[in-house]
Design a protein around this motif. Structure first.
Motif, PDB file in Angstrom:
ATOM      1  N   GLY A  39       0.733  -1.144   0.191  1.00 43.70           N
ATOM      2  CA  GLY A  39       0.135   0.110  -0.185  1.00 43.70           C
ATOM      3  C   GLY A  39       0.656   1.535   0.091  1.00 43.70           C
ATOM      4  O   GLY A  39       0.254   2.251   0.015  1.00 43.70           O
ATOM      5  N   LYS A  40       2.294   1.155  -0.287  1.00 42.22           N
ATOM      6  CA  LYS A  40       2.909   2.257  -0.191  1.00 42.22           C
ATOM      7  C   LYS A  40       2.419   3.437  -1.280  1.00 42.22           C
ATOM      8  O   LYS A  40       2.323   4.523  -1.103  1.00 42.22           O
ATOM      9  CB  LYS A  40       4.414   1.940  -0.215  1.00 42.22           C
ATOM     10  CG  LYS A  40       5.072   0.874   0.526  1.00 42.22           C
ATOM     11  CD  LYS A  40       6.415   0.837   0.312  1.00 42.22           C
ATOM     12  CE  LYS A  40       6.631  -0.088  -0.854  1.00 42.22           C
ATOM     13  NZ  LYS A  40       6.143  -1.302  -0.686  1.00 42.22           N
ATOM     14  N   THR A  41       2.278   2.925  -2.519  1.00 40.19           N
ATOM     15  CA  THR A  41       1.798   3.656  -3.557  1.00 40.19           C
ATOM     16  C   THR A  41       0.677   4.394  -3.344  1.00 40.19           C
ATOM     17  O   THR A  41       0.201   5.506  -3.655  1.00 40.19           O
ATOM     18  CB  THR A  41       1.983   3.145  -4.905  1.00 40.19           C
ATOM     19  OG1 THR A  41       3.181   2.691  -5.366  1.00 40.19           O
ATOM     20  CG2 THR A  41       1.356   3.950  -6.139  1.00 40.19           C
ATOM     21  N   THR A  42      -0.472   3.470  -2.603  1.00 40.06           N
ATOM     22  CA  THR A  42      -1.637   4.010  -2.402  1.00 40.06           C
ATOM     23  C   THR A  42      -1.596   5.193  -1.709  1.00 40.06           C
ATOM     24  O   THR A  42      -2.439   6.089  -1.591  1.00 40.06           O
ATOM     25  CB  THR A  42      -2.519   2.955  -1.817  1.00 40.06           C
ATOM     26  OG1 THR A  42      -2.764   2.004  -2.963  1.00 40.06           O
ATOM     27  CG2 THR A  42      -3.928   3.273  -1.282  1.00 40.06           C
ATOM     28  N   LEU A  43      -0.742   5.041  -0.345  1.00 40.50           N
ATOM     29  CA  LEU A  43      -0.604   6.210   0.589  1.00 40.50           C
ATOM     30  C   LEU A  43       0.102   7.374  -0.204  1.00 40.50           C
ATOM     31  O   LEU A  43      -0.575   8.394   0.014  1.00 40.50           O
ATOM     32  CB  LEU A  43       0.377   5.858   1.575  1.00 40.50           C
ATOM     33  CG  LEU A  43       0.655   6.634   2.815  1.00 40.50           C
ATOM     34  CD1 LEU A  43      -0.612   7.097   3.429  1.00 40.50           C
ATOM     35  CD2 LEU A  43       1.672   6.460   3.676  1.00 40.50           C
ATOM     36  N   ALA A  48      -1.164  12.841  -2.386  1.00 39.29           N
ATOM     37  CA  ALA A  48      -0.936  13.851  -3.312  1.00 39.29           C
ATOM     38  C   ALA A  48      -2.464  14.306  -3.759  1.00 39.29           C
ATOM     39  O   ALA A  48      -2.683  15.139  -4.831  1.00 39.29           O
ATOM     40  CB  ALA A  48      -0.543  13.071  -4.736  1.00 39.29           C
ATOM     41  N   GLY A  49      -3.362  13.636  -3.229  1.00 39.26           N
ATOM     42  CA  GLY A  49      -4.925  14.270  -3.555  1.00 39.26           C
ATOM     43  C   GLY A  49      -5.385  13.261  -4.814  1.00 39.26           C
ATOM     44  O   GLY A  49      -6.466  13.817  -5.324  1.00 39.26           O
ATOM     45  N   GLY A  56      -9.282   9.248   8.326  1.00 41.50           N
ATOM     46  CA  GLY A  56      -8.012   9.955   8.697  1.00 41.50           C
ATOM     47  C   GLY A  56      -7.655  11.389   8.389  1.00 41.50           C
ATOM     48  O   GLY A  56      -8.671  11.931   7.627  1.00 41.50           O
ATOM     49  N   ASP A  57      -6.504  11.952   8.564  1.00 41.23           N
ATOM     50  CA  ASP A  57      -6.273  13.086   8.402  1.00 41.23           C
ATOM     51  C   ASP A  57      -4.658  13.307   7.645  1.00 41.23           C
ATOM     52  O   ASP A  57      -3.979  12.598   8.260  1.00 41.23           O
ATOM     53  CB  ASP A  57      -6.461  14.022   9.487  1.00 41.23           C
ATOM     54  CG  ASP A  57      -6.354  15.365   9.542  1.00 41.23           C
ATOM     55  OD1 ASP A  57      -7.071  16.257   8.715  1.00 41.23           O
ATOM     56  OD2 ASP A  57      -5.175  15.969   9.970  1.00 41.23           O
ATOM     57  N   GLY A  62      -1.924  18.280   2.213  1.00 41.18           N
ATOM     58  CA  GLY A  62      -2.892  18.515   0.929  1.00 41.18           C
ATOM     59  C   GLY A  62      -2.765  19.954   0.586  1.00 41.18           C
ATOM     60  O   GLY A  62      -3.164  20.340  -0.439  1.00 41.18           O
ATOM     61  N   ASP A  63      -2.113  21.053   1.411  1.00 41.18           N
ATOM     62  CA  ASP A  63      -2.433  22.330   1.202  1.00 41.18           C
ATOM     63  C   ASP A  63      -0.767  22.798   0.584  1.00 41.18           C
ATOM     64  O   ASP A  63      -0.682  23.860   0.309  1.00 41.18           O
ATOM     65  CB  ASP A  63      -2.815  23.379   2.379  1.00 41.18           C
ATOM     66  CG  ASP A  63      -4.140  22.811   3.145  1.00 41.18           C
ATOM     67  OD1 ASP A  63      -4.731  22.552   2.096  1.00 41.18           O
ATOM     68  OD2 ASP A  63      -4.209  22.745   4.124  1.00 41.18           O
ATOM     69  N   GLN A  64      -0.061  21.949   0.221  1.00 37.51           N
ATOM     70  CA  GLN A  64       1.200  22.218   0.022  1.00 37.51           C
ATOM     71  C   GLN A  64       1.421  22.127  -1.339  1.00 37.51           C
ATOM     72  O   GLN A  64       1.084  21.162  -1.965  1.00 37.51           O
ATOM     73  CB  GLN A  64       2.470  21.509   0.664  1.00 37.51           C
ATOM     74  CG  GLN A  64       2.326  21.506   2.359  1.00 37.51           C
ATOM     75  CD  GLN A  64       2.413  22.964   2.712  1.00 37.51           C
ATOM     76  OE1 GLN A  64       3.662  23.564   2.214  1.00 37.51           O
ATOM     77  NE2 GLN A  64       1.813  23.314   3.829  1.00 37.51           N
TER      78      GLN A  64
END
Length: 209
Positions: A39-43, A48-49, A56-57, A62-64
């Motif tokens: 699941g590394k790529t999924t994370l 990346a949105g 989760g948070d 996501g603002d960067q």
């Protein structure tokens, strides 16, 4: 630091991420390791949105302003190496493009199309394009996997320099412990899926520095 809290993701009835908790060093290089398919790529795509999390948070991640290097090269085959890199930069950035080509060791291939490049060279262009973007956050998915050792070391040195220049946070997926030992200020290892964080190591823990 950027804080990732309780990120969960399933595909239908298949749980992939079972609650990922990570504090990324920012600025700094953070490496993400773990078994294939955990699941590394999924994370990375969630950060990346590009994928929604089930729960989760992301703690402001996501603002960067960010730049992503995928495992697949994602090059436009009808554009040259120069043109592919220029796509991510403002117009009239010829000097900047030329500098990126030099830094990535791609000057000799500036006018080649992707179909004329080896897999390793495509990956080099892919990484060069991602690092050309001024960003606070770089998400890199196995960016060195197709490169021979000499070329890999040069690009790793460039990544280190680019991270310092931008004072950026980097999250880099790798299967290579030597890459993590060379690059990482902090390293995270996931369990097999449904994945959780199994181990966290800071730079001093590698015993090489």
């Amino acid at each position: 630091m950027y804080k990732i809290s309780g990120i969960k993701k399933s595909y239908g009835s298949l749980p992939v991420l079972a609650g990922i908790d990570m504090e990324l060093l920012a600025p700094g290089i953070n490496c993400l390791m773990g078994p294939s398919g955990c699941g590394k790529t999924t994370l990375l795509k969630i950060i990346a949105g590009l994928l929604p999390a089930d729960a989760g948070d992301l703690g402001g991640l996501g603002d960067q302003p960010l730049s992503v290097c995928f495992q697949e090269d994602r090059l436009l085959p009808w554009r040259t190496v120069t043109e592919n890199i220029a796509l991510v930069l403002p117009k009239n950035s010829k000097e900047k493009v030329a500098q990126v080509l030099t830094d990535a060791g791609l000057t000799a291939y500036a006018n080649n199309y992707s179909r004329e490049l080896s897999g390793g060279l495509k990956q080099r262009v892919n990484l060069a394009r991602a690092l050309a973007v001024p960003a606070a956050l770089y998400l890199l998915d196995e960016p060195f996997k197709s490169l021979h050792e000499e070329g890999k070391e040069e690009l790793m040195e460039w990544l280190l320099a680019r991270q310092k220049e931008q004072n950026a946070c980097v999250l880099l997926i790798t299967h290579d412990p030597d890459e993590a030992a060379f690059l990482a200020d902090r390293s995270f290892t996931l369990t097999d899926k449904p994945a959780k964080v199994d181990k966290i190591e800071d730079r001093r823990s590698f015993g090489l520095f």
